[in-house]
Each structure stands twice: as C-alpha cells, then as structure tokens.
Design a protein around this motif. Structure first.
Motif, short mmCIF file in Angstrom:
data_model
loop_
_atom_site.label_atom_id
_atom_site.label_comp_id
_atom_site.label_asym_id
_atom_site.label_seq_id
_atom_site.Cartn_x
_atom_site.Cartn_y
_atom_site.Cartn_z
N ASN A 1 0.81 -1.22 0.00
CA ASN A 1 0.00 0.00 0.00
C ASN A 1 0.84 1.27 0.00
O ASN A 1 0.35 2.34 -0.30
N GLN A 2 2.11 1.16 0.36
CA GLN A 2 2.97 2.34 0.44
C GLN A 2 3.97 2.43 -0.72
O GLN A 2 4.67 3.42 -0.87
N TYR A 3 4.05 1.38 -1.49
CA TYR A 3 5.11 1.28 -2.48
C TYR A 3 4.59 0.93 -3.87
O TYR A 3 5.01 1.50 -4.87
N ASN B 1 -0.36 -9.91 4.89
CA ASN B 1 -1.30 -8.81 5.07
C ASN B 1 -0.62 -7.64 5.78
O ASN B 1 -0.22 -7.76 6.94
N HIS B 2 -0.47 -6.56 5.06
CA HIS B 2 0.17 -5.37 5.64
C HIS B 2 -0.84 -4.22 5.67
O HIS B 2 -0.91 -3.42 4.74
N PHE B 3 -1.63 -4.17 6.69
CA PHE B 3 -2.58 -3.07 6.96
C PHE B 3 -3.77 -2.97 6.01
O PHE B 3 -4.60 -2.08 6.17
N ASN C 1 1.12 -7.87 9.42
CA ASN C 1 2.05 -6.83 9.83
C ASN C 1 1.58 -6.14 11.10
O ASN C 1 0.40 -5.80 11.23
N GLU C 2 2.49 -5.94 12.03
CA GLU C 2 2.22 -5.18 13.25
C GLU C 2 0.82 -5.46 13.81
O GLU C 2 0.01 -4.56 14.02
N ILE C 3 0.60 -6.72 14.10
CA ILE C 3 -0.71 -7.18 14.55
C ILE C 3 -1.18 -6.41 15.79
O ILE C 3 -2.38 -6.19 15.98
N VAL D 1 12.51 -6.96 11.04
CA VAL D 1 12.00 -6.77 9.68
C VAL D 1 11.67 -5.32 9.36
O VAL D 1 11.22 -5.01 8.25
N GLU D 2 11.87 -4.42 10.33
CA GLU D 2 11.76 -2.98 10.07
C GLU D 2 12.60 -2.25 11.09
O GLU D 2 12.59 -2.59 12.28
N ASN D 3 13.27 -1.21 10.60
CA ASN D 3 14.05 -0.33 11.47
C ASN D 3 14.48 0.81 10.56
O ASN D 3 14.63 0.62 9.37
N SER E 1 4.77 7.39 3.77
CA SER E 1 4.70 7.10 5.20
C SER E 1 3.32 6.55 5.58
O SER E 1 2.29 7.08 5.14
N ALA E 2 3.32 5.51 6.38
CA ALA E 2 2.04 4.93 6.80
C ALA E 2 1.32 5.86 7.77
O ALA E 2 0.11 6.08 7.67
N GLY E 3 2.07 6.43 8.69
CA GLY E 3 1.45 7.23 9.73
C GLY E 3 0.89 8.55 9.20
O GLY E 3 -0.22 8.94 9.56
N THR E 4 1.66 9.23 8.36
CA THR E 4 1.26 10.57 7.95
C THR E 4 0.87 10.67 6.48
O THR E 4 0.30 11.68 6.07
N LYS F 1 7.74 13.15 2.33
CA LYS F 1 8.98 13.75 2.82
C LYS F 1 9.55 13.03 4.05
O LYS F 1 10.69 13.25 4.42
N LYS F 2 8.77 12.16 4.66
CA LYS F 2 9.33 11.33 5.73
C LYS F 2 9.95 10.09 5.07
O LYS F 2 9.29 9.09 4.82
N ARG F 3 11.23 10.21 4.77
CA ARG F 3 11.89 9.19 3.95
C ARG F 3 12.80 8.28 4.76
O ARG F 3 13.41 8.71 5.73
N TYR F 4 12.90 7.03 4.32
CA TYR F 4 13.73 6.05 5.01
C TYR F 4 14.79 5.43 4.10
O TYR F 4 15.67 4.72 4.55
N GLY F 5 14.67 5.63 2.80
CA GLY F 5 15.37 4.79 1.84
C GLY F 5 16.87 5.00 1.67
O GLY F 5 17.43 6.01 2.06
P1 P53 Z 1 5.79 5.69 9.23
C1 P53 Z 1 3.72 3.56 14.08
C2 P53 Z 1 4.76 3.30 14.94
C3 P53 Z 1 5.73 2.38 14.60
C4 P53 Z 1 5.62 1.71 13.39
O1 P53 Z 1 6.12 4.31 9.96
C5 P53 Z 1 4.58 1.97 12.54
C6 P53 Z 1 3.62 2.90 12.86
C7 P53 Z 1 2.49 3.19 11.94
O2 P53 Z 1 2.71 4.39 11.29
O3 P53 Z 1 4.38 1.33 11.35
C8 P53 Z 1 5.40 0.60 10.69
O4 P53 Z 1 5.62 5.35 7.80
C9 P53 Z 1 4.73 -0.03 9.50
C10 P53 Z 1 5.13 0.55 8.18
C11 P53 Z 1 5.47 2.01 8.36
C12 P53 Z 1 6.69 2.10 9.26
O5 P53 Z 1 6.45 1.47 10.49
O6 P53 Z 1 4.56 6.20 9.87
O7 P53 Z 1 4.84 -1.43 9.48
O8 P53 Z 1 4.09 0.34 7.27
O9 P53 Z 1 5.67 2.70 7.18
C13 P53 Z 1 7.17 3.50 9.52
O10 P53 Z 1 6.99 6.56 9.45
#
Ligand code: P53
Length: 484
Positions: free
Chosen positions: A16-18, A149-151, A195-197, A381-383, A437-440, A444-448
């Motif tokens: 959904n984000q990519y 399933n991711h959200f 994802n993040e159940i 699996v995420e950081n 970004s999932a949250g916002t 511009k909130k970039r991780y890559g």
């Molecule tokens: P964004 C909140 C707190 C920690 C992880 O998050 C979270 C969230 C939800 O926003 O979600 C995970 O994009 C999630 C990814 C998401 C990523 O963290 O808000 O599994 O889909 O993009 C980072 O900065």
C-alpha cells in the motif's frame, strides 16, 4: 565474525505504500485506497459515503458511521494510488537492491490485487504480477520475504461484512493464503501472517466501523485465529516454509525505579506481548483474560479456537523496531511530542523530526527480552530513521544522519548476537527505497537508501537516485556487518 554466514540482509516495503497501480491489472480496491495524506500535525482522513448518501471525511483512527462505505473523491489525492510505483519500476528497483547485495527483500502482497473482493475470487493478472516480481528477485539470488497482510483489507469486505469483525473473513483470508502458498511455494519460503498485529485497529486497517475495544478485540481474535490457521496450512502445503508473526515492538522503560512505575511499564509492554504470547505460546495469557473481565466483555470464541491457537504457533518472530517509550504513573511527567504511540518523553534520548525516540540500546534490550521470553529465532523486519532528505543539484543525497542511526542499530544487533547469544535471522531496514509514510501519508518522511522523486502532493518524476547510504549499506552487506 558475529553475524551468521547466511544472515538475511535486505530491506522492507509494503504494497500500500510502495506498489501503486491501484486500479491496474483488474485489482480491487483496498480500504487504504480511501485515505488521504496528512502531516505531522494533521491526521490522515478516510473518505466515505454514509447510508443516506452523505460524503464524509473521518480521522483514519476514528470509528466510521455504521454502514458507511469507502469512497474515492476524484478531487482528492490518495497516496496509495501511485505510491512510489513499484508496479512499473520493479525491474529497475530490484536491480538496485541487487547492486547493494541484498540477500532478501521484504514486500507485501496486495490482497485485493489477488482476490479483488477478498472472497473466493481469483485474479490471474494479480498472481502473475507477483510471479514476475519473485522471478526477478530470484534471478539475482534475492530471497523474497512476504508479508501476507500489511494493513490492507479488501474494501468489499469492509463495506459488506464490517471487515474482520465478521468471523467469515477468517475463511476468506485462508483462501487467499492457500492461493498464494500453492502458487508461490517454489519461490517463497519466508512468510509473515499480519504486519504489526498489535497496532491493528479501525476501518482502514481491518475494515471495522466501530473501534470500541470490545469490537476491536473481537476482530483481533479472528485475526489471531486466522494467523494460526495460516501457519498450519502453510506447513501442510510446504514443510520448508518459515512462517512468522510480526509485531510493532516499542519497549517501555519505567520512568523511575519507583515500583509503581515499574509495574506501569509491565502493563504497557503487555500491549505488545499479548500478541506475541498468543502467537508464540499458543494461548491467551492470564493477564489479558483478567483485563477483558475488568473491561466487562468476553471474546466470542468457537470451541475449536483454543486448539487452533495451540497448533498454529509461529516459526519465528518478526518485529519492527524504531523507538522505545517510557511508562510512569506520574501525571505531570513530560509528554512526548510525536505523530503517534509514544506517551512520555525519555530525557536521555534524542528524537527524530517526527518525535520518535532514537534508542539503539533499546534494540539490544528488545532482542534479549524477546529471545529469553520465547526462545524463537528473531528477525528485525523494520528499522530506520524517517528524515527529510535534500536532493542536491548533482542528484546526490548526503544522508549522514541515516547512516549514523543504522550503524548504531546494527552494532546493537551485533552485540546481542555476540555477547548475549541471541538467535537473529536477518535485518530488513524499512523503506529501503523511499515509500509513502504509513502514519502521515507524507513522502517527505523518507527512510530509503534510494531516493524517489515524488512530493507530498504526488508530484514528481518517480526517478530513482542513490543516496550516500546506498554505498554504505552495500559495504555493510559485503563485509557481513563487520565494517560499519
Ligand atoms: P511511518 C507507528 C509506529 C511504529 C511503526 O512508519 C509503525 C507505525 C504506523 O505508522 O508502522 C510501521 O511510515 C509499519 C510501516 C510504516 C513504518 O512502520 O509512519 O509497518 O508500514 O511505514 C514506519 O513513518
């Protein structure tokens, strides 16, 4: 050497984000296609149509009016529709991942691309898309790691069944799992069920209209049962499958050594551990049963559920780790500023621009805690660090802050393996290529490690550029984490 030879270095994303291509290849709509972009201060909104035909915008965390259905307003911008367009760029992107030396790549499959209504309907074009993606990955020796399933919930299920609050959705999810397990069993070995159940709530993620705790936990019970059944089914279809759970792990420290604060931290940590306990140990922990009693509701369970949970425990624990938090009973403690989840500010830690407390030691603490509690292999699996990047005139991006963040977190994993003896399978930093970004909903909130030219309004060429961290991470993988 501390990282095992077969350590799974890679990166993580979600459909959904990519992916984008939201209306291409006969894909059905997902709930996430109806949320707009927000910002640090302004929440993302769901657009919906009420029973009497009114068009509404509702905060994505809030309940929706009963019977409201998802609605896409042609005048609004919805980030998931194009996202960063993996759909059209997968070959280019995968070749960039291969240049960095990825051993694995985490992605999610879009349920409504494969089953447009989320029911017993199969879209061959959707299945074919992921066949092509997996083949492309395997061409470079990159192992796909698939989040089932991711959200996202197919919008049809949210509109017609109230999403996961309806027990029938378990069967629909299982049908989806069976379809992909059988189709991809020779291409995919690593799976995660949800994802993040532990943070699933609301219409956008699980299709429920009423977010009250009672309704939410009932829906989550169905999700836990579905996950356990998926684990069993997957193992029947292919005994080589490794099927994990996925938790958003934010460890909570007591603010002080006051025993009441320590107990407060225990309570806060249970919000994550509850889901891990069920999925790793196979039963509802007693503290949660007591909590439900106090809340005055009991989960409606089928006779078979207890057994399903027991028989469907996971092979490994996948978790996201971005930050830690603190717990206290002191109502005057300083509140954290951030776009979500964290409550109080930890005076010892700096925060990201979005208020997330940066805490590499917290990752080591989490790895120790989880390994000692569950004795299962762990997979980070995420950081990562969500930050604003500047694209220079010569198309370079000097993301020193990101390398610094990742370096410290990799060192923490290394210490956990070397000194604490933790069994860690792999590391897939979030948004290895820029995603929404999932949250916002921001760009511009970039991780890559790879910059994508796209802004918060969805304007841009979608061209890809290597950041400085690209070359750095390549070297980390090449030296198996020895040179940071
Ligand atoms: P964004 C909140 C707190 C920690 C992880 O998050 C979270 C969230 C939800 O926003 O979600 C995970 O994009 C999630 C990814 C998401 C990523 O963290 O808000 O599994 O889909 O993009 C980072 O900065």
């Amino acid at each position: 050497m501390s990282f095992p030879k077969d350590f799974l270095w890679g990166g993580a994303t979600a459909a959904n984000q990519y992916e984008g291509g939201y209306n291409l290849g006969k894909r059905g709509l997902s709930t996430l296609d109806a949320i707009t972009a927000g910002s640090f201060k302004q929440p993302r909104m769901v657009t919906c149509k009420t029973k009497d035909g009114k068009i509404l915008s509702v905060n994505k965390e809030d309940s929706l009016p009963e019977g409201a259905v998802g609605y896409i307003d042609p005048d609004l911008y919805y980030p998931s529709h194009t996202a960063t367009d993996f759909y059209h760029h997968y070959k280019e992107d995968i070749s960039l991942f291969a240049q960095m030396g990825f051993k694995c790549f985490r992605l999610s499959v879009s349920w409504s691309r494969i089953c447009p209504k989320g029911m017993y309907d199969i879209n061959e074009e959707g299945l074919k898309f992921y066949d092509d993606v997996f083949d492309e990955l395997l061409k470079y020796g990159i192992e796909p790691v698939v989040t089932i399933n991711h959200f996202d919930t197919p919008m049809y299920l949210a509109d017609h069944l109230d999403g996961w609050s309806d027990r029938k959705v378990i069967d629909y999810y299982l049908f989806f799992c069976q379809t992909i397990f059988e189709r991809y069993k020779n291409k995919v070995k690593y799976w995660m069920t949800f994802n993040e159940i532990n943070i699933l709530r609301s219409w956008t993620q699980i299709g429920i209209h009423d977010n009250s705790p009672c309704r939410r936990y009932q829906a989550l019970h169905h999700i836990l049962v579905a996950s356990a059944k998926a684990v069993q089914l997957g193992h029947q279809i292919c005994s080589d499958f490794k099927i994990g759970m996925m938790c958003c792990y934010i460890p909570a420290y007591p603010m002080t050594c006051k025993p009441e604060d320590v107990y407060e931290a225990i309570k806060e940590n249970r919000k994550r551990e509850f889901f891990m306990d069920v999925q790793c140990k196979g039963y509802y922990p007693s503290y949660q049963i007591k909590e439900f009693e106090r809340m005055g509701f009991s989960i409606v369970m089928d006779d078979e559920d207890e057994n399903i949970l027991k028989e469907g425990t996971v092979d490994y624990i996948g978790f996201s780790y971005y930050m830690s938090t603190v717990a206290t009973i002191d109502p005057n403690a300083q509140k954290a500023e951030g776009n979500q989840i964290t409550a109080y500010k930890n005076p010892y830690l700096e925060t990201s621009e979005w208020g997330w407390a940066i805490d590499p030691m917290g990752l080591r603490i989490s790895l120790c805690k989880l390994y000692e509690r569950y004795h299962l292999p762990l997979f980070v699996v995420e950081n990562g660090l969500g930050a604003i990047d500047v694209l220079e005139k010569d198309y370079s991006i000097h993301d020193v802050y990101r390398m610094d963040y990742l370096k410290k977190h990799i060192q923490a994993m290394k210490d956990a393996i070397e000194i604490d003896g933790v069994d860690l399978m792999g590391y897939t930093p979030w948004g290895c290529i820029d995603v929404v970004s999932a949250g916002t909903g921001e760009m511009k909130k970039r991780y890559g490690f790879i910059y994508v030219d796209m802004d918060d309004q969805g304007h841009g060429t979608l061209k890809r550029f290597k950041k400085d961290s690209f070359y750095w991470y390549k070297n980390v993988i090449e030296t198996n984490g020895e040179v940071l």
